[in-house]
Design an enzyme around this catalytic site. Sequence first.
Site, PDB file in Angstrom:
ATOM      1  N   ASP A  28       4.940  -0.190  56.138  1.00 31.89           N
ATOM      2  CA  ASP A  28       6.311   0.160  55.573  1.00 31.89           C
ATOM      3  C   ASP A  28       6.621  -0.940  54.327  1.00 31.89           C
ATOM      4  OD1 ASP A  28       8.591   1.201  55.245  1.00 31.89           O
ATOM      5  OD2 ASP A  28       9.246   1.407  56.985  1.00 31.89           O
ATOM      6  N   SER A  86      12.889   3.847  53.534  1.00 33.45           N
ATOM      7  CA  SER A  86      11.720   4.529  54.419  1.00 33.45           C
ATOM      8  C   SER A  86      11.661   5.780  54.810  1.00 33.45           C
ATOM      9  CB  SER A  86      11.740   3.710  55.819  1.00 33.45           C
ATOM     10  OG  SER A  86      11.414   2.111  55.435  1.00 33.45           O
ATOM     11  N   HIS A 142      13.542   4.669  64.474  1.00 37.76           N
ATOM     12  CA  HIS A 142      13.524   4.237  63.088  1.00 37.76           C
ATOM     13  C   HIS A 142      12.939   5.144  61.970  1.00 37.76           C
ATOM     14  CE1 HIS A 142      13.073   1.309  59.606  1.00 37.76           C
ATOM     15  NE2 HIS A 142      13.885   0.554  60.296  1.00 37.76           N
ATOM     16  N   THR A 166      10.692   5.681  59.797  1.00 41.05           N
ATOM     17  CA  THR A 166       9.314   5.865  59.662  1.00 41.05           C
ATOM     18  C   THR A 166       8.879   6.825  60.597  1.00 41.05           C
ATOM     19  OG1 THR A 166       8.867   4.145  57.927  1.00 41.05           O
ATOM     20  CG2 THR A 166       7.119   5.172  59.107  1.00 41.05           C
TER      21      THR A 166
END
Length: 225
Positions: free
Chosen positions: A86, A134, A185, A187
């Site tokens: 990331d 992201s 999260h 991603t």
Amino acid sequence: MGSYEENSYDPEETAGLLSGSEQDKKKVCDQLLRTIFGLGSGERYLLLVLLGAIFVAFITIGIAAAWTEIAYGLPVKRNVILMISDGFGPASETFARNYYQYVKDLSYDFVTPLDELLVGSSRTRSSNSLVTDSAAGATAFSCILKTYNGAIGVDPEKSPCGTILEAAKELGMATGLVVTSRITHATPASFSAHAVSRDLEYIIATQQIGDYPLGRRVDLMLGGG
């Protein structure tokens, strides 16, 4: 199984096998089976049935494998591991390469192991900003489209888009997400959920465990907390 004396070489049987006599051939085959497997003529039939069943099973598996490859355009066994660093891009790679060249006093044409693996690049920028986040970046990977910053598995009109993880599950493949961040999260979420904002982690979590129309699409989830 009989002893060596009981199954010793018999010139007459060998001659019969070479002569072409069906009766003698059968006698010699029985003798060989008794020698190797300890089987008589009656048990030989069961052995042949078993071998025939194994042959049919292999043929069936081969036909199924060929049909799967033709129907889906994929080999029967195919493992895909997508690793995402990331925030890592060409600038980060160039900095790391130049730094390593400097401290190790390497030649100007030094290439890193990652350089050797590189076969192309992709643009994962968002649809509403030159600086992506992201969520939009991961959705570009998962849905193969550009969307706005903060979008989780949705297009610029906020409609859900199918992800590659969902497609893999639909093909019968086992799926998983392993991350060092929270599993909700941006991603990992962009591969396993659909939300108009990355901040809606409680919605993302419920979708990841299967509480949405498609049901559970992720077999294994490991997060860093």
